[in-house]
Design an enzyme around this catalytic site. Structure first.
Site, PDB file in Angstrom:
ATOM      1  N   GLU A   1       0.641  -1.177  -0.128  1.00  0.00           N
ATOM      2  CA  GLU A   1      -0.028   0.306   0.299  1.00  0.00           C
ATOM      3  C   GLU A   1       0.583   1.543  -0.452  1.00  0.00           C
ATOM      4  OE1 GLU A   1      -2.879  -0.561   3.090  1.00  0.00           O
ATOM      5  OE2 GLU A   1      -4.219  -1.853   2.247  1.00  0.00           O
TER       6      GLU A   1
ATOM      7  N   GLU B   1      -5.732  -7.869  -1.233  1.00  0.00           N
ATOM      8  CA  GLU B   1      -6.306  -7.941  -0.328  1.00  0.00           C
ATOM      9  C   GLU B   1      -8.022  -6.879  -0.457  1.00  0.00           C
ATOM     10  OE1 GLU B   1      -5.253  -4.953   2.824  1.00  0.00           O
ATOM     11  OE2 GLU B   1      -2.564  -5.639   2.381  1.00  0.00           O
TER      12      GLU B   1
END
Length: 568
Positions: free
Chosen positions: A248, A372
């Site tokens: 991320e 995710e």
């Protein structure tokens, strides 16, 4: 018994072929000869063929053995995964929008995230409750074929692990191991059970996810060198299939700006190409950013979810068939983005997903692996609608994925497991079964009911602080010999928006080692928690989570006198 039938059928076929060969090489047996009647002729043939039967059996056996050994010699022994009818021949590569195995057969990765090695325990969570082999077996039973395994650079440089009850079953094998040796053990057992591993550089230190691939006391060289260490270490471990380079990228992280300090695309190229020189078999998984993409169309993205930049600024790897792009996607339970309130919800999401990442796959540029996604489905209709919609999208588009998370102690999403670390969140798993190669109804009976005694123990650790507007739940969800982890759940039960809230509590004989979703300030035994900017507002019926893990300094370690301050 079937194998013997096949064997003798094959022998009869070869026997006929053998007769034809005799016709070619020994025509005297088949000539019409006045010295022999037809009956005598075939008696002689059969007599000779009887002696040839032993040769036939030996020949067939030899051919079968040679076929098996030559196959293994030239293309390697397949690793059986997912189902008995599926054989994935490693290593994996890409072909257009598909991930394929060494035989060019399409592979769909169906994974879970099992986190913990990136935290202060330096070990996958839940081993204070479960045997690690049992945990892996349950993952396989549910139909998953992959574990995305997060780690931190700090953990892999450490010499100690914690958060494990070594008295439970096979966990005794883990005692005395370093974090790297623990990773070795998990990887090897995963291979034995037919599970793939995707390594994930989730954090640099044990405390937070950094905006960039460097910082928090670590350099780019530290990040890349850790990847090179792992690439070399698992070069001959076939079930370790690749590197998710950085979890991320967000904040300052950019894509296509050519700024060496922030352009994540360029950093991914540097790391990916370095890994490829050591371990050319690995997939290189590249996540997106949050913002800072020249000409991006959508105003909002999740951290790591913005892959719009690939359109004009694709990642350039030396090994082109190893590149996979990986967005992260979440629902309103993590953050209630404006588009979840659009009048066209949830159908408006399809265009978002196409623009944000799926165009890469639909244009046959590269495969998409959703690294995710997840959420809590309890009493949240909007979250359930989003989750259903996204799972159906994954199914329709044949996307690979890893659910966040296997762990129940993910505060904003929950897990596949419930809080006892044994029982399954059946409603969530039923939705996910749409994209898994197992029949949900076939396995429900084998999953069992939650352990009531465990639930009673958990209930004894709950302290409820109620007022007219907010409800706070405090739970010690992990407790081992030297430490524990606590989470606070703050629910807005009112019909009004709550802003600028703070949480306060007292705690003795404990030292916080890791925290999330808030800034924890200590003054003697009193703690004040201020949520990060994105979490300071709580909409009606919305839930926020903050939490921490701590080292025990005595027996009186539990948080006490939990209070909330807020304004409306």
């Amino acid at each position: 018994m079937r194998i013997f039938g096949i064997f003798f059928s094959l022998m009869n076929i070869l026997k006929k072929a053998f007769i034809n060969l005799l016709w070619v090489f020994h025509r005297k047996y088949f000539h019409h000869n006045r010295e022999y009647s037809n009956q005598n002729k075939f008696k002689k043939i059969n007599k000779n063929l009887t002696s040839y039967n032993k040769i036939l059996i030996f020949t067939i056996t030899l051919v079968l053995c040679l076929n098996t050994n030559l196959t293994n010699m030239f293309i390697g022994k397949p690793l059986n995964l997912a189902t008995a009818t599926t054989s994935i021949k490693l290593p994996l590569s890409t072909r257009g929008a598909k991930i394929v195995d060494a035989r060019e057969n399409r592979v769909l990765l169906r994974g879970v995230n099992w986190f913990g090695m990136e935290t202060e325990t330096h070990s996958p969570h839940g081993l204070w409750k479960r045997d690690y082999k049992d945990m892996l077996a349950q993952i396989k039973l549910l139909g998953y074929n992959l574990i995305r395994l997060p780690y931190s650079v700090q953990a892999l440089r450490s010499q100690e692990i914690s958060g494990i009850d070594f008295s439970i079953g096979s966990n005794q094998e883990l005692e005395g191991k370093t974090p790297l040796e623990l990773m070795d053990t998990i990887v090897e057992e995963a291979q034995r059970q037919g599970l793939l591993i995707l390594l994930d550089s989730h954090r640099l230190n044990d405390e937070r996810i950094p905006e960039l691939w460097y910082g928090d006391g670590y350099t780019e060289a530290d990040w890349i060198n850790t990847w090179l260490l792992l690439a070399q270490r698992y070069k001959n471990q076939p079930n370790v299939i690749g590197a998710d380079l950085k979890n991320e990228p967000h904040g300052k992280a950019s894509w296509g700006t050519d700024d060496l300090a922030t352009d994540w695309r360029l950093a991914a190229e540097r790391a990916g190409n370095a890994i490829g020189t050591i371990n050319p078999n690995w997939l290189i998984v590249v996540e997106g950013v949050e913002n800072n993409v020249p000409g991006q169309y959508l105003a909002r993205h999740w951290q790591g979810g913005n892959l719009e930049g690939v359109l004009h600024y694709p990642v350039r790897l030396s090994l082109r068939r190893k590149l996979v792009y990986s967005p992260h996607e979440y629902g309103p339970g993590v953050y209630d983005q404006p588009y979840f309130s659009d009048k066209n919800f949830p159908n408006n999401l399809i265009d978002r997903w196409q623009i944000g990442f799926h165009y890469i796959s639909s244009q046959n540029r590269a495969p998409i692996f959703v690294g995710e996604f997840g959420g809590r489905l309890v009493n949240d209709e909007k979250e359930t609608i989003w989750f259903n919609k996204f799972v159906k999208y994954i199914d329709e588009k044949n996307l690979s994925f890893a659910v966040w998370s296997w762990n129940p102690n993910s505060d904003d999403t929950g897990g596949i497991l419930l809080d006892d670390w044994k029982s399954i969140d059946l409603p969530k798993q039923k939705i996910l079964s749409q994209v898994l190669p197992v029949d949900f109804n076939d396995i429900v009976g084998r999953l069992g009911e939650p352990d009531k005694s465990e639930q009673q123990i958990q209930d004894s650790n709950l302290e409820l602080a109620r007022n007219e507007k907010l409800k706070t739940t405090t739970e010690i969800y992990a407790d081992w010999q030297t430490g524990f982890c606590t989470r606070f759940k703050i629910t807005n039960n009112s019909s009004e928006t709550v802003e600028n809230w703070q949480l306060k509590f007292n705690m003795n004989q404990a030292k916080i080692t890791n925290s999330w979703n808030g800034d924890f300030k200590q003054q003697l035994d009193k703690y004040t928690v201020t949520p990060f900017d994105w979490g300071r507002t709580i909409q009606p019926k919305q839930v926020r989570h903050v939490g921490f893990c701590a080292q025990k300094l005595g027996s009186n370690f539990s948080p006490q006198q939990v209070e909330l301050e807020f304004r409306i």
